[in-house]
Design a protein around this motif. Structure first.
Motif, PDB file in Angstrom:
ATOM      1  N   ARG A   1     -41.956-127.824 -58.182  1.00 38.49           N
ATOM      2  CA  ARG A   1     -41.527-128.890 -57.273  1.00 38.49           C
ATOM      3  C   ARG A   1     -40.014-129.045 -57.209  1.00 38.49           C
ATOM      4  O   ARG A   1     -39.502-129.975 -56.588  1.00 38.49           O
ATOM      5  N   ASN A   2     -39.306-128.135 -57.886  1.00 45.47           N
ATOM      6  CA  ASN A   2     -37.839-128.146 -57.808  1.00 45.47           C
ATOM      7  C   ASN A   2     -37.288-129.502 -58.263  1.00 45.47           C
ATOM      8  O   ASN A   2     -36.499-130.141 -57.578  1.00 45.47           O
ATOM      9  N   HIS A   3     -37.726-129.934 -59.415  1.00 41.98           N
ATOM     10  CA  HIS A   3     -37.353-131.253 -59.913  1.00 41.98           C
ATOM     11  C   HIS A   3     -36.710-131.096 -61.281  1.00 41.98           C
ATOM     12  O   HIS A   3     -37.364-130.638 -62.221  1.00 41.98           O
ATOM     13  N   LYS A   4     -35.419-131.444 -61.389  1.00 40.85           N
ATOM     14  CA  LYS A   4     -34.686-131.184 -62.640  1.00 40.85           C
ATOM     15  C   LYS A   4     -34.869-132.322 -63.648  1.00 40.85           C
ATOM     16  O   LYS A   4     -34.862-133.495 -63.276  1.00 40.85           O
ATOM     17  N   VAL A   5     -34.994-131.951 -64.895  1.00 42.27           N
ATOM     18  CA  VAL A   5     -35.027-132.954 -65.958  1.00 42.27           C
ATOM     19  C   VAL A   5     -33.585-133.209 -66.382  1.00 42.27           C
ATOM     20  O   VAL A   5     -32.867-132.282 -66.749  1.00 42.27           O
ATOM     21  N   ALA A   6     -33.167-134.493 -66.305  1.00 41.58           N
ATOM     22  CA  ALA A   6     -31.765-134.808 -66.588  1.00 41.58           C
ATOM     23  C   ALA A   6     -31.533-135.064 -68.069  1.00 41.58           C
ATOM     24  O   ALA A   6     -30.538-134.642 -68.643  1.00 41.58           O
ATOM     25  N   GLU A   7     -32.463-135.795 -68.684  1.00 41.49           N
ATOM     26  CA  GLU A   7     -32.310-136.082 -70.114  1.00 41.49           C
ATOM     27  C   GLU A   7     -33.579-135.649 -70.823  1.00 41.49           C
ATOM     28  O   GLU A   7     -34.673-135.756 -70.271  1.00 41.49           O
ATOM     29  N   GLY A   8     -33.435-135.205 -72.051  1.00 43.51           N
ATOM     30  CA  GLY A   8     -34.604-134.784 -72.828  1.00 43.51           C
ATOM     31  C   GLY A   8     -35.206-133.517 -72.244  1.00 43.51           C
ATOM     32  O   GLY A   8     -34.515-132.695 -71.665  1.00 43.51           O
ATOM     33  N   THR A   9     -36.521-133.386 -72.386  1.00 45.46           N
ATOM     34  CA  THR A   9     -37.188-132.179 -71.890  1.00 45.46           C
ATOM     35  C   THR A   9     -38.471-132.584 -71.180  1.00 45.46           C
ATOM     36  O   THR A   9     -38.920-133.725 -71.274  1.00 45.46           O
ATOM     37  N   PHE A  10     -39.038-131.618 -70.441  1.00 42.99           N
ATOM     38  CA  PHE A  10     -40.363-131.812 -69.899  1.00 42.99           C
ATOM     39  C   PHE A  10     -41.346-131.442 -71.018  1.00 42.99           C
ATOM     40  O   PHE A  10     -40.976-130.841 -72.019  1.00 42.99           O
ATOM     41  N   PHE A  11     -42.626-131.796 -70.845  1.00 44.57           N
ATOM     42  CA  PHE A  11     -43.548-131.474 -71.941  1.00 44.57           C
ATOM     43  C   PHE A  11     -43.852-129.976 -71.978  1.00 44.57           C
ATOM     44  O   PHE A  11     -43.698-129.261 -70.999  1.00 44.57           O
ATOM     45  N   SER A  12     -44.209-129.509 -73.173  1.00 42.31           N
ATOM     46  CA  SER A  12     -44.348-128.076 -73.426  1.00 42.31           C
ATOM     47  C   SER A  12     -45.812-127.659 -73.328  1.00 42.31           C
ATOM     48  O   SER A  12     -46.709-128.485 -73.141  1.00 42.31           O
ATOM     49  N   GLU A  13     -46.004-126.373 -73.432  1.00 41.87           N
ATOM     50  CA  GLU A  13     -47.354-125.789 -73.465  1.00 41.87           C
ATOM     51  C   GLU A  13     -48.192-126.419 -74.568  1.00 41.87           C
ATOM     52  O   GLU A  13     -49.365-126.735 -74.373  1.00 41.87           O
ATOM     53  N   GLU A  14     -47.537-126.636 -75.741  1.00 43.51           N
ATOM     54  CA  GLU A  14     -48.264-127.227 -76.886  1.00 43.51           C
ATOM     55  C   GLU A  14     -48.703-128.646 -76.561  1.00 43.51           C
ATOM     56  O   GLU A  14     -49.825-129.048 -76.869  1.00 43.51           O
ATOM     57  N   ASP A  15     -47.763-129.432 -75.974  1.00 47.91           N
ATOM     58  CA  ASP A  15     -48.108-130.803 -75.585  1.00 47.91           C
ATOM     59  C   ASP A  15     -49.308-130.787 -74.645  1.00 47.91           C
ATOM     60  O   ASP A  15     -50.220-131.599 -74.744  1.00 47.91           O
ATOM     61  N   PHE A  16     -49.281-129.843 -73.689  1.00 46.53           N
ATOM     62  CA  PHE A  16     -50.333-129.770 -72.687  1.00 46.53           C
ATOM     63  C   PHE A  16     -51.666-129.421 -73.322  1.00 46.53           C
ATOM     64  O   PHE A  16     -52.659-130.120 -73.138  1.00 46.53           O
ATOM     65  N   ASN A  17     -51.643-128.343 -74.133  1.00 48.72           N
ATOM     66  CA  ASN A  17     -52.911-127.899 -74.740  1.00 48.72           C
ATOM     67  C   ASN A  17     -53.455-128.922 -75.717  1.00 48.72           C
ATOM     68  O   ASN A  17     -54.662-129.121 -75.820  1.00 48.72           O
ATOM     69  N   GLY A  18     -52.516-129.613 -76.415  1.00 52.88           N
ATOM     70  CA  GLY A  18     -52.966-130.574 -77.413  1.00 52.88           C
ATOM     71  C   GLY A  18     -53.253-131.947 -76.845  1.00 52.88           C
ATOM     72  O   GLY A  18     -53.667-132.846 -77.575  1.00 52.88           O
TER      73      GLY A  18
END
Lengths: 418, 244
Positions: A140-157
């Motif tokens: 979606r061409n959406h930048k994260v300005a602070e911190g991070t987006f969630f990871s593969e691990e976050d998603f799977n868990g």
């Protein structure tokens, strides 16, 4: 007699009556300034809408449940039935992401929405919460300005982590420092791990207001909405085509996969709708260009009125200067010398008015841009050419009749005119 | 071919149509004007003298008859050709001066030259020379409103003079002036005629002006009723001196 001589004569006789010349020009000035301002604002709107549509990602296909074209054909009952149907699932998205079946799609993101209340301490906002996939920011061409987006691990868990849209973060954390805090969604605690950059504008789906969590968490902790087979029911699938030229092909491939998976038989209607980003662009492009033409037409009317003002004053001027015309003819002015003299006067009025109008219009459109904030008016060379050409044409058109009247005067009668 | 004949008019008629009625303004006028003449066309109002002047000045064309100007038949030319002849061969001086307002004396005099296609320094030089010839070398940048009646008429004479025309037509040139300025104006015409040999035709009903010419043509009801030389032409310059 040459043209510079004629222009000199025209300027001299116009400067003999400065107030009148200025008032006559005012009509053209206002007309041209209006044309420039309205056209540039219209084009600014066009560019802004285009940019907003582009900003949601590139080469995107939107797949949503329900048949939108059936809706427009007026079959309301069946539309309501299908659009509330749980017809689009996470399994569908995974099938679209399979390069073996849909070779022209390179990435697929998924989103499920719900409207609910998000709470941080004593603050709460009612907003949209989205469950989505890890590649959402990229697709979606959406930048994260602070911190991070969630990871593969976050998603799977199924981690309870959230990424906030910029406005949502500002509303909940007016002092900043959202990352690391804990918010409550439907009474369940989520750790904020990132904040998106602002998309600006009202945007599509109000991404700045939204709160994003992993799709897995969304469907286990926040909602129990499942399809008959137990799969996650999603609100939208975003498929990114490999290139702009492959978008049509990708659409067909996706439609085939979904019809297969949904067991839709030959000639039955789809229970999903695929929207091409280009279609949206085209539709909005059409709307905004109609808007621009409409604004331009209104402005052109005022230019027309200005032209009638020129004709009016030129007719008065010809009558007033009958003796002068008679004298000029007596000392050797030919018909076309007199014709040119008055035509050039009309042209000087309209072109000078046109140039002042262009400057005022440029200033005016910048002012509109400042006042509106998000809008940047676009003044193109073609707009300026159009306005200049139009004002010259107005001068020519409305000047030719008075000028030919002057040229046709009989010198004897003209000299005797009181 | 130059036998000294400048204007040769033969059997000129001019008929105006007033609705269905035809009003003859000139009838069977034949007139010869030689180079270097100083003459007056006289007649009461309605006698056709203005019509005759308009035809001589190529502002109007005769209904019938021949008009040769410097041997060229001009009675059947187009509007634009007539404009070119007016520009090059004819100088007009009007009763009410007909100067362009808000325009300097110099620019007024330059006007015929602009239509003749003379430009720049040459135009200015000739206009200045013409204004100096009428004694207005010190008034180049004055506007008509800043000049006296006599001075305005002198600007008009300079304008008539500037393109070195074959003939100057003066239509009641002193009509709007006091006696003294009128005499000065007539004096200028006489001087131009004597010193430069310029052909001057006055159109007037004033016998005082006519007495300052060498020939008087009388018109009545569209016909020439008299054409005689003036035995003892008065000199306006002398008269001016004698009055003071």
């Amino acid at each position: 007699m040459n043209i510079t001589e004629s222009i000199k004569i025209a300027l001299r006789s116009l400067s003999a009556n400065k107030l009148r010349a200025a008032l006559t020009m005012l009509g053209i000035i206002i007309g041209v300034a209006a044309v420039i301002t309205l056209l540039s604002v219209g084009q600014g709107v066009q560019v802004m809408v285009q940019e907003q549509i582009q900003s949601i990602g590139s080469n995107l296909l939107f797949v949503v449940p329900g048949n939108l074209s059936a809706q427009s054909s007026g079959n309301l009952r069946s539309t309501m039935a299908t659009s509330t149907a749980n017809s689009l699932t996470y399994g569908d998205a995974k099938a679209i992401a399979d390069p073996g079946r849909v070779p022209d799609v390179q990435a697929v993101a998924v989103e499920s929405f719900m409207n609910t209340t998000v709470v941080y301490r004593d603050r709460s906002i009612r907003t949209s919460v989205s469950g989505t996939t890890v590649n959402y920011p990229e697709v979606r061409n959406h930048k994260v300005a602070e911190g991070t987006f969630f990871s593969e691990e976050d998603f799977n868990g199924g981690s309870r982590v959230a990424v906030l849209g910029k406005s949502a973060a500002d509303a909940l954390f007016p002092d900043g420092y959202a990352v690391g805090q804990t918010i409550k969604i439907k009474g369940i605690s989520f750790r904020v791990i990132g904040v998106f950059a602002s998309k600006g504008g009202t945007g599509f789906g109000g991404v700045d207001d939204s709160v994003f969590v992993p799709l897995t968490t969304f469907h286990t902790k926040l909602t129990q909405r499942r399809s008959a087979s137990g799969d996650y029911v999603v609100s939208a699938v975003y498929a990114q085509a490999v290139s702009e030229s492959r978008m049509e092909a990708a659409m067909q491939q996706i439609a085939q996969v979904l019809r297969d998976r949904h067991n839709i038989v030959y000639e039955s209607d789809d229970d999903f709708t695929i929207i091409n980003q280009k279609d949206i662009l085209n539709i909005f492009g059409q709307i905004t260009s109609i808007l621009t033409i409409f604004l331009g037409a209104i402005a052109a009317i005022s230019l027309l009125v200005g032209g009638i003002g020129i004709m009016n004053i030129m007719l008065v001027s010809v009558t007033e200067r009958t003796r002068e015309i008679g004298l000029r003819k007596a000392v050797g002015a030919r018909r076309r010398d007199v014709l040119w003299q008055f035509l050039i006067e009309a042209m000087v009025l309209s072109l000078a008015g046109g140039f002042i109008g262009i400057v005022l219009g440029a200033v005016g459109s910048q002012l509109v841009g400042r006042l509106s904030g998000s809008l940047t008016p676009v003044i193109t060379a073609s707009t300026i050419l159009l306005a200049t050409g139009f004002s010259a044409a107005v001068g020519l058109f409305f000047g030719i009749y008075p000028a030919s009247r002057a040229a046709a005067l009989n010198p004897i009668d003209a000299l005797r005119y009181e | 071919m130059d036998n000294g004949v400048l204007i040769q008019m033969t059997d000129i008629c001019k008929v105006y149509k007033m609705g269905v009625v035809e009003v003859p303004a000139l009838c069977g006028v034949s007139l010869e004007i030689r180079r270097g003449e100083l003459m007056a066309i006289m007649g009461p109002s309605g006698s056709g003298k203005s019509t005759l002047m308009n035809i001589i000045g190529c502002l109007d064309q005769p209904t019938s008859g021949q008009y040769a100007l410097e041997g060229v038949d001009v009675s059947r030319l187009s509007d634009d050709q007539l404009a070119a002849i007016r520009n090059k061969k004819i100088g007009f001086v009007f009763q009410n001066f007909n100067l362009l307002r808000r325009t300097s004396a110099l620019q007024n005099v330059e006007l015929p030259l602009t239509y003749a296609g003379v430009s720049g320094a040459e135009r200015r030089r000739r206009a200045v020379a013409a204004l100096e010839a009428v004694g207005l070398g010190h008034r180049l940048d004055h506007r008509p409103s800043e000049l006296s009646g006599g001075e305005q008429q002198r600007v008009a004479i300079a304008r008539a003079l500037v393109n070195e025309p074959s003939i100057i037509l003066a239509d009641e040139p002193t009509g709007n002036l006091d006696t003294k300025s009128g005499r000065e104006i007539v004096g200028i015409f006489q001087r131009l005629n004597l010193e430069r040999g310029i052909t001057v035709v006055f159109v007037t009903h004033d016998p005082e002006i006519a007495r300052h010419t060498r020939r008087i043509v009388r018109l009545l009801d569209g016909k020439i009723v008299g054409d005689e030389p003036v035995a003892d032409m008065r000199l306006a310059v002398e008269a001016a001196g004698g009055a003071e």
